[in-house]
Design a protein around this motif. Structure first.
Motif, PDB file in Angstrom:
ATOM      1  N   VAL A  61     -10.504  40.468 -13.473  1.00 16.29           N
ATOM      2  CA  VAL A  61     -10.382  39.601 -14.438  1.00 16.29           C
ATOM      3  C   VAL A  61      -9.813  41.038 -15.688  1.00 16.29           C
ATOM      4  O   VAL A  61     -10.896  41.678 -15.978  1.00 16.29           O
ATOM      5  CB  VAL A  61     -11.677  39.213 -15.435  1.00 16.29           C
ATOM      6  N   ALA A  62      -9.251  40.910 -16.556  1.00 16.64           N
ATOM      7  CA  ALA A  62      -8.396  41.136 -17.469  1.00 16.64           C
ATOM      8  C   ALA A  62      -8.496  40.303 -19.036  1.00 16.64           C
ATOM      9  O   ALA A  62      -8.507  39.449 -18.911  1.00 16.64           O
ATOM     10  CB  ALA A  62      -6.452  41.794 -17.546  1.00 16.64           C
ATOM     11  N   SER A  63      -9.548  41.240 -19.579  1.00 16.13           N
ATOM     12  CA  SER A  63      -9.823  40.569 -20.835  1.00 16.13           C
ATOM     13  C   SER A  63      -9.697  41.396 -22.102  1.00 16.13           C
ATOM     14  O   SER A  63      -9.456  42.303 -21.840  1.00 16.13           O
ATOM     15  CB  SER A  63     -11.473  40.702 -20.716  1.00 16.13           C
ATOM     16  N   THR A  64      -8.775  40.770 -22.535  1.00 11.40           N
ATOM     17  CA  THR A  64      -8.169  41.509 -24.195  1.00 11.40           C
ATOM     18  C   THR A  64      -7.385  42.296 -24.103  1.00 11.40           C
ATOM     19  O   THR A  64      -7.873  43.613 -24.750  1.00 11.40           O
ATOM     20  CB  THR A  64      -9.405  41.259 -25.210  1.00 11.40           C
ATOM     21  N   MET A  65      -6.558  42.512 -22.718  1.00  8.10           N
ATOM     22  CA  MET A  65      -6.264  43.165 -22.214  1.00  8.10           C
ATOM     23  C   MET A  65      -4.742  44.204 -23.135  1.00  8.10           C
ATOM     24  O   MET A  65      -3.980  43.500 -23.667  1.00  8.10           O
ATOM     25  CB  MET A  65      -5.332  43.342 -20.681  1.00  8.10           C
ATOM     26  N   TYR A  66      -4.666  45.203 -22.717  1.00  7.46           N
ATOM     27  CA  TYR A  66      -3.705  46.426 -23.510  1.00  7.46           C
ATOM     28  C   TYR A  66      -3.002  46.583 -21.996  1.00  7.46           C
ATOM     29  O   TYR A  66      -3.853  47.008 -21.086  1.00  7.46           O
ATOM     30  CB  TYR A  66      -4.491  47.558 -23.979  1.00  7.46           C
ATOM     31  N   TYR A  80       3.673  50.152 -29.982  1.00  5.71           N
ATOM     32  CA  TYR A  80       3.343  47.973 -30.517  1.00  5.71           C
ATOM     33  C   TYR A  80       4.056  47.484 -30.797  1.00  5.71           C
ATOM     34  O   TYR A  80       4.942  47.744 -31.628  1.00  5.71           O
ATOM     35  CB  TYR A  80       2.193  47.695 -32.037  1.00  5.71           C
ATOM     36  N   TYR A  81       4.496  46.157 -30.124  1.00  4.13           N
ATOM     37  CA  TYR A  81       4.986  44.848 -29.844  1.00  4.13           C
ATOM     38  C   TYR A  81       6.249  46.114 -30.151  1.00  4.13           C
ATOM     39  O   TYR A  81       8.126  45.243 -30.265  1.00  4.13           O
ATOM     40  CB  TYR A  81       5.562  44.363 -31.735  1.00  4.13           C
ATOM     41  N   ARG A 122      -1.866  39.867 -27.563  1.00  7.29           N
ATOM     42  CA  ARG A 122      -2.453  38.778 -26.292  1.00  7.29           C
ATOM     43  C   ARG A 122      -0.677  39.113 -25.932  1.00  7.29           C
ATOM     44  O   ARG A 122      -0.697  38.770 -24.444  1.00  7.29           O
ATOM     45  CB  ARG A 122      -2.068  37.821 -27.982  1.00  7.29           C
ATOM     46  N   TYR A 123       0.345  39.511 -26.679  1.00  7.34           N
ATOM     47  CA  TYR A 123       1.497  39.966 -25.741  1.00  7.34           C
ATOM     48  C   TYR A 123       1.463  40.412 -24.682  1.00  7.34           C
ATOM     49  O   TYR A 123       2.465  40.087 -23.312  1.00  7.34           O
ATOM     50  CB  TYR A 123       2.173  40.184 -26.822  1.00  7.34           C
ATOM     51  N   PHE A 124       0.615  41.689 -24.567  1.00  9.33           N
ATOM     52  CA  PHE A 124       0.185  41.984 -23.485  1.00  9.33           C
ATOM     53  C   PHE A 124       0.401  41.447 -21.776  1.00  9.33           C
ATOM     54  O   PHE A 124       0.565  41.137 -21.394  1.00  9.33           O
ATOM     55  CB  PHE A 124      -0.903  43.177 -23.385  1.00  9.33           C
ATOM     56  N   GLY A 125      -1.018  40.434 -22.978  1.00 13.57           N
ATOM     57  CA  GLY A 125      -1.838  39.563 -21.260  1.00 13.57           C
ATOM     58  C   GLY A 125      -1.286  39.204 -20.971  1.00 13.57           C
ATOM     59  O   GLY A 125      -0.356  38.010 -19.827  1.00 13.57           O
ATOM     60  N   GLU A 126      -0.030  37.768 -21.581  1.00 11.81           N
ATOM     61  CA  GLU A 126       1.378  36.774 -21.405  1.00 11.81           C
ATOM     62  C   GLU A 126       2.303  37.732 -20.677  1.00 11.81           C
ATOM     63  O   GLU A 126       2.902  36.870 -19.805  1.00 11.81           O
ATOM     64  CB  GLU A 126       0.998  36.356 -22.549  1.00 11.81           C
TER      65      GLU A 126
END
Length: 347
Positions: free
Chosen positions: A153-158, A168-169, A271-275
């Motif tokens: 599980v990767a939670s709220t990942m960077y 960032y971004y 969120r963009y990291f995880g997606e």
């Protein structure tokens, strides 16, 4: 050679100890000769061999914070769990302090798996890991390298390599910006290689972005403050993540055959990291990824779980309805979902 660590024996976590688990301090070694400090949680009254989970993160945090909470809650649900301080961090060994590298940190997870496999009450075929925030990306890297890990599980990942190299971004994703950063770090190595910087800004500016306010609310208040946490205090070694900027995690994550759940908050700035990590893991390609690989051979056991209304730090401890740890607990961490995921995939 194993090193003797001075471990705090009294309970000094930012959360109370559950009456449903047994807890003890332990240590284990990595292949780099470092000794890591950890908390072992076991469900009271459990019989036979159990599934086990190693937990770490967020990046710059310690086991007395979010990772310990995750480990304890999963132990309540029947797993043997291990929350550890990474190399150079917290109570673990390594000098200079608060230093990181992609290979050493990935090894930290794999060494935790080594330790769990030596326990008599652990089923060697039922090993999982949880990585929180920056350790979410590290967890995926470990899962790509170590086939003993059956569920991740990767939670709220960077993705620490992506943000270190691109900003960032991806706002600094150009050669000129990376060259300027490399020049600054190269000079830093000559002027003061042990200098510390970063940590959560304090005092908090009125115009700080919301995610910075959220970090402050966790790391700088009784909700999550801890004296050994770099994020709560003077930050990280300035050159301590230099190797991250020139590396990329997840290159082979599209070849992970074991089960993976990427779990993120709907309102998380990260969120963009995880997606993107999930999309690349399944399809072999994603926006801002410069490589294209083959689709995952086992996509059916991969999932992206977005938690409605949750911010990045809500997944550290569940979150609160007001800043400065006031209001009511939001209970945003889906413990039932985590239990279901691991029980389904560690059987």
């Amino acid at each position: 050679m194993k090193q003797d660590l001075e471990l705090t024996q009294e309970w000094d976590k930012v959360f109370p100890l559950s009456e449903k688990v047994n807890h003890k301090k332990v240590t284990f070694e990595t292949q780099y000769g470092l000794t890591l400090a950890a908390d072992l949680y076991e469900p009271k009254g459990a019989q036979g061999k159990l599934a086990a989970i190693a937990v770490s993160g967020p990046f710059g945090a310690v086991k007395e914070q979010s990772s310990g909470l995750y480990a304890m809650r999963m132990a309540e649900r029947g797993f043997v769990t291990l929350a550890f301080d990474p190399s150079y961090t917290g109570e673990s060994s390594g000098e200079p302090r608060r230093t990181a590298s992609p290979d050493i940190n990935t090894e930290d997870f794999m060494a935790a798996v080594d330790y769990l496999l030596q326990l008599e009450n652990v089923d060697a075929e039922k090993i999982g890991i949880i990585g929180i925030c920056g350790w979410g990306g590290i967890a995926l890297n470990a899962a790509a390298a170590d086939t003993r890990i059956k569920a991740t599980v990767a939670s709220t990942m960077y993705d620490m390599t992506r943000v270190s190299g691109n900003g960032y971004y991806d706002s600094e994703d150009k050669e000129e910006s990376r060259h300027a950063a490399r020049e600054a770090l190269s000079k830093q190595r000559l002027s003061d290689p042990k200098a510390m910087a970063g940590g959560v800004i304090d005092p908090l500016p009125n115009d700080a972005p919301q995610f910075v306010k959220d970090y402050y609310d966790y790391y700088k208040t009784p909700r999550g403050y801890h004296a050994r946490s770099g994020n709560s205090n003077d930050g990280w070694r300035v050159i301590g993540t230099q190797a991250y900027a020139n590396s990329r995690f997840l290159y082979y994550s599209n070849e992970i055959r074991s089960a993976v759940m990427v779990m993120h908050g709907e309102k998380a700035h990260s969120r963009y990291f995880g997606e993107a990590a999930y999309k690349y893991m399944v399809e072999g390609k994603a926006e801002r990824y410069n490589v294209v690989g083959k689709p995952n051979p086992v996509p059916e056991n991969k999932q992206l779980f977005i938690i409605p209304g949750a911010s990045h730090c809500d997944l550290y401890d569940g979150g609160y309805t007001e800043l400065v740890s006031k209001g009511e607990p939001k209970n945003m961490i889906p413990w039932d979902k985590l239990e279901e995921f691991f029980k389904t995939n560690l059987k």
